[in-house]
Structures are given as C-alpha cells and as structure tokens.
Motif scaffolding. Sequence first.
Motif, PDB file in Angstrom:
ATOM      1  N   ASN A  49       0.851  -1.186   0.000  1.00 14.51           N
ATOM      2  CA  ASN A  49       0.000   0.000   0.000  1.00 14.51           C
ATOM      3  C   ASN A  49       0.886   1.234   0.000  1.00 14.51           C
ATOM      4  O   ASN A  49       1.877   1.303   0.721  1.00 14.51           O
ATOM      5  CB  ASN A  49      -0.893   0.019   1.248  1.00 14.51           C
ATOM      6  CG  ASN A  49      -1.870  -1.132   1.267  1.00 14.51           C
ATOM      7  OD1 ASN A  49      -1.544  -2.230   1.712  1.00 14.51           O
ATOM      8  ND2 ASN A  49      -3.067  -0.905   0.762  1.00 14.51           N
ATOM      9  N   CYS A  50       0.495   2.223  -0.804  1.00 15.66           N
ATOM     10  CA  CYS A  50       1.239   3.477  -0.878  1.00 15.66           C
ATOM     11  C   CYS A  50       1.295   4.139   0.501  1.00 15.66           C
ATOM     12  O   CYS A  50       0.278   4.219   1.195  1.00 15.66           O
ATOM     13  CB  CYS A  50       0.562   4.406  -1.882  1.00 15.66           C
ATOM     14  SG  CYS A  50       1.241   6.070  -1.911  1.00 15.66           S
ATOM     15  N   VAL A  51       2.468   4.620   0.899  1.00 10.76           N
ATOM     16  CA  VAL A  51       2.599   5.229   2.224  1.00 10.76           C
ATOM     17  C   VAL A  51       1.929   6.603   2.291  1.00 10.76           C
ATOM     18  O   VAL A  51       1.659   7.113   3.377  1.00 10.76           O
ATOM     19  CB  VAL A  51       4.078   5.373   2.658  1.00 10.76           C
ATOM     20  CG1 VAL A  51       4.714   4.008   2.865  1.00 10.76           C
ATOM     21  CG2 VAL A  51       4.883   6.197   1.653  1.00 10.76           C
ATOM     22  N   ALA A  52       1.646   7.194   1.126  1.00 10.86           N
ATOM     23  CA  ALA A  52       1.003   8.514   1.137  1.00 10.86           C
ATOM     24  C   ALA A  52      -0.517   8.402   1.041  1.00 10.86           C
ATOM     25  O   ALA A  52      -1.239   8.999   1.834  1.00 10.86           O
ATOM     26  CB  ALA A  52       1.544   9.378  -0.002  1.00 10.86           C
ATOM     27  N   CYS A  53      -1.042   7.634   0.063  1.00  6.28           N
ATOM     28  CA  CYS A  53      -2.495   7.608  -0.156  1.00  6.28           C
ATOM     29  C   CYS A  53      -3.143   6.302   0.280  1.00  6.28           C
ATOM     30  O   CYS A  53      -4.369   6.215   0.342  1.00  6.28           O
ATOM     31  CB  CYS A  53      -2.815   7.882  -1.630  1.00  6.28           C
ATOM     32  SG  CYS A  53      -2.436   6.491  -2.720  1.00  6.28           S
ATOM     33  N   GLY A  54      -2.327   5.274   0.565  1.00  6.15           N
ATOM     34  CA  GLY A  54      -2.897   4.015   1.054  1.00  6.15           C
ATOM     35  C   GLY A  54      -3.378   3.065  -0.019  1.00  6.15           C
ATOM     36  O   GLY A  54      -3.717   1.919   0.267  1.00  6.15           O
ATOM     37  N   PHE A  65       6.036   4.801  -2.302  1.00  4.81           N
ATOM     38  CA  PHE A  65       4.965   5.531  -2.970  1.00  4.81           C
ATOM     39  C   PHE A  65       4.389   4.763  -4.156  1.00  4.81           C
ATOM     40  O   PHE A  65       5.101   4.028  -4.835  1.00  4.81           O
ATOM     41  CB  PHE A  65       5.473   6.893  -3.477  1.00  4.81           C
ATOM     42  CG  PHE A  65       5.939   7.793  -2.373  1.00  4.81           C
ATOM     43  CD1 PHE A  65       5.023   8.530  -1.634  1.00  4.81           C
ATOM     44  CD2 PHE A  65       7.282   7.887  -2.051  1.00  4.81           C
ATOM     45  CE1 PHE A  65       5.438   9.355  -0.595  1.00  4.81           C
ATOM     46  CE2 PHE A  65       7.714   8.700  -1.008  1.00  4.81           C
ATOM     47  CZ  PHE A  65       6.790   9.440  -0.279  1.00  4.81           C
ATOM     48  N   CYS A  66       3.068   4.957  -4.413  1.00  8.32           N
ATOM     49  CA  CYS A  66       2.506   4.488  -5.677  1.00  8.32           C
ATOM     50  C   CYS A  66       3.037   5.441  -6.748  1.00  8.32           C
ATOM     51  O   CYS A  66       3.569   6.512  -6.430  1.00  8.32           O
ATOM     52  CB  CYS A  66       0.975   4.486  -5.642  1.00  8.32           C
ATOM     53  SG  CYS A  66       0.214   6.112  -5.615  1.00  8.32           S
ATOM     54  N   TYR A  67       2.881   5.074  -8.005  1.00  4.47           N
ATOM     55  CA  TYR A  67       3.479   5.902  -9.049  1.00  4.47           C
ATOM     56  C   TYR A  67       2.898   7.315  -9.047  1.00  4.47           C
ATOM     57  O   TYR A  67       3.617   8.302  -9.183  1.00  4.47           O
ATOM     58  CB  TYR A  67       3.307   5.247 -10.425  1.00  4.47           C
ATOM     59  CG  TYR A  67       4.095   5.978 -11.480  1.00  4.47           C
ATOM     60  CD1 TYR A  67       5.486   5.918 -11.484  1.00  4.47           C
ATOM     61  CD2 TYR A  67       3.458   6.775 -12.430  1.00  4.47           C
ATOM     62  CE1 TYR A  67       6.227   6.622 -12.408  1.00  4.47           C
ATOM     63  CE2 TYR A  67       4.193   7.487 -13.364  1.00  4.47           C
ATOM     64  CZ  TYR A  67       5.581   7.406 -13.352  1.00  4.47           C
ATOM     65  OH  TYR A  67       6.314   8.114 -14.262  1.00  4.47           O
ATOM     66  N   ASN A  68       1.592   7.399  -8.836  1.00  2.00           N
ATOM     67  CA  ASN A  68       0.943   8.705  -8.852  1.00  2.00           C
ATOM     68  C   ASN A  68       1.480   9.616  -7.744  1.00  2.00           C
ATOM     69  O   ASN A  68       1.812  10.783  -7.983  1.00  2.00           O
ATOM     70  CB  ASN A  68      -0.578   8.537  -8.727  1.00  2.00           C
ATOM     71  CG  ASN A  68      -1.295   9.871  -8.831  1.00  2.00           C
ATOM     72  OD1 ASN A  68      -0.974  10.678  -9.685  1.00  2.00           O
ATOM     73  ND2 ASN A  68      -2.223  10.101  -7.929  1.00  2.00           N
ATOM     74  N   CYS A  69       1.585   9.080  -6.531  1.00  2.84           N
ATOM     75  CA  CYS A  69       2.095   9.898  -5.423  1.00  2.84           C
ATOM     76  C   CYS A  69       3.578  10.235  -5.607  1.00  2.84           C
ATOM     77  O   CYS A  69       4.024  11.319  -5.247  1.00  2.84           O
ATOM     78  CB  CYS A  69       1.869   9.193  -4.092  1.00  2.84           C
ATOM     79  SG  CYS A  69       0.135   9.228  -3.584  1.00  2.84           S
ATOM     80  N   PHE A  70       4.316   9.293  -6.159  1.00  5.44           N
ATOM     81  CA  PHE A  70       5.730   9.545  -6.456  1.00  5.44           C
ATOM     82  C   PHE A  70       5.849  10.781  -7.359  1.00  5.44           C
ATOM     83  O   PHE A  70       6.745  11.605  -7.192  1.00  5.44           O
ATOM     84  CB  PHE A  70       6.318   8.304  -7.128  1.00  5.44           C
ATOM     85  CG  PHE A  70       7.710   8.483  -7.660  1.00  5.44           C
ATOM     86  CD1 PHE A  70       8.740   8.864  -6.820  1.00  5.44           C
ATOM     87  CD2 PHE A  70       7.982   8.248  -8.995  1.00  5.44           C
ATOM     88  CE1 PHE A  70      10.035   9.028  -7.318  1.00  5.44           C
ATOM     89  CE2 PHE A  70       9.263   8.407  -9.494  1.00  5.44           C
ATOM     90  CZ  PHE A  70      10.284   8.795  -8.654  1.00  5.44           C
TER      91      PHE A  70
END
Length: 267
Positions: A49-54, A65-70
């Motif tokens: 799970n992305c550490v920013a958006c979950g 991070f997921c690619y989008n949050c990265f």
Amino acid sequence: MEAQGNLLKMKAEIAEDKVEYQLRLSDDLVDMNQLVGKEITLAFQNQINCVACGKLTSKSFAEGFCYNCFQTAPEAEDCVLRPETCRAHLGEARDMAFAESHCLIPHYVYLAVSSGIKVGITRSTQIPTRWIDQGAWKAVIIAEVPNRHIAGVMEVFLKDYFADKTNWRTMLKNELAETIDLDAERQKAIELLPEELKQYAKNDEKVWQLNYPAEAYPLKPKSLTFDKEAQIGGVLKGIKGQYLLLDNDRVLNIRKHNGYLVKLTTD
Ligand SMILES: [Zn+2]
C-alpha cells in the motif's frame, strides 16, 4: 507474539546511551530491542500500500509511494533527495503548506561517520533520527541555516571535501573509522566555508556517539528482499540503521520495504 501491518521505517530514539527501535504494525508498537537474540519471522502478505495515499500498488517507488504519489506527493518532491534544488523559499513547491513545515524551517548541516565521513543535512526536528537511520556511529552539527535550500547549497559545497558515499556493507560490518577526529573535521569544514555561509556555522555542538543494539555484526552482509522471498526469518542478531541483522550474515532493509504488508511472528 503476532502483529500485522504495512512496514514503515522503524522509529528510533536514544535511551540510556543506546538506540532503541520500535516497529509500528497497524495498532501495535513492537519494541524491537527486546527481540534481539530471538527468533523472528516476517511474512510478506503479497500486498503493498502506498505510504502517502494508502492505495494498493504493485510496485513501490522511492521507498513506498505508488506511481501517482511519487509524481505528485510533496513528500516525494525532488528536494527531498536534492535539497539544493528546493524552491520553497521562492514560493514554489508541490504543496506550500507542506513546504512551510518541511522546507522553510531551520535545518542543520552535519558531519557523520557511518563508513567514512560524510556531510549531510536534516530538519532540526530530525536529530538524532536522521543519523540513526543512516547507521552513523558518530555525528556532529556544524551549522544551522534558515531553510532547506541554503542547507543544500552548503552540503553541495562541502561534498567536494567530505565525499564519502556511505557504503551500507561497511556500515553493517561495523568497521568503525576510529581515527576520524570529528572536532578537527568540524573546524576544517567551517574554515572551508565561503563568507556568506560561514555566518551559519556552529562550533560548539557536542559530538554524538550512537550505540546500536547488536550482539553481532555480519562479516559479509547479504541483502534480503520480499520481492524474492515472501518469508524472511531467523535469529535477530541486532539492528543498525534501518537494517535488521539476521543470522548467517543476512540483512533486511526495513525502509526499502515501506508499504509492504507483513506479519511479524516471534516466539
Ligand atoms: Zn499513493
């Protein structure tokens, strides 16, 4: 004991002269120091799970991070890795509110010894966490500057003289560079600074020494990853930096697996 959650770098603080680590897994806060010498197993649950958006992500970018949050999250902006590129002081950032609390606040420039001697910077709130994360053995603050950009400029300037690329293998082997005199190195660094940077120098900060909870260090560290083996276990020999030191010279970088859902089991 059993606990499950998404990995995040271990919390660390100094208590009674020793670094104390805690691993948060969902609602559990696991005291890792007490597991040294014991058998542990970490089983990857095949979910990141992305550490920013979950959100679920098949791959983790830049430590969690997921690619989008990265691409968009303020925590993953370029200036995290290259502070000299920070433009928050000019009013430019992915998220100015984030920049106000992360870039436009006092930063320290420091010298730390992990394998060799290196220069680094960190927010003033991240001492000594930053050094522990790097597995530094000794460290000293050499300047306090008003924002991230100036810290980065000073770091780039001093990198010509303190050029160590921290070698994680040497750091984990605990080969301590006993001959380095940080008091002397600090004086040297401050003298090198150009006038406009010298005004921020601090020459009376104490030299920190960090002692890690470890019974033994690996001779030839071999790095493990959940991408190759879902279940990682053995006797926990110690902890240094963000690494768990397991038996048979195997090491696991927790931070590299931020966002990985794991189940921790101990006897
Ligand atoms: Zn995300």
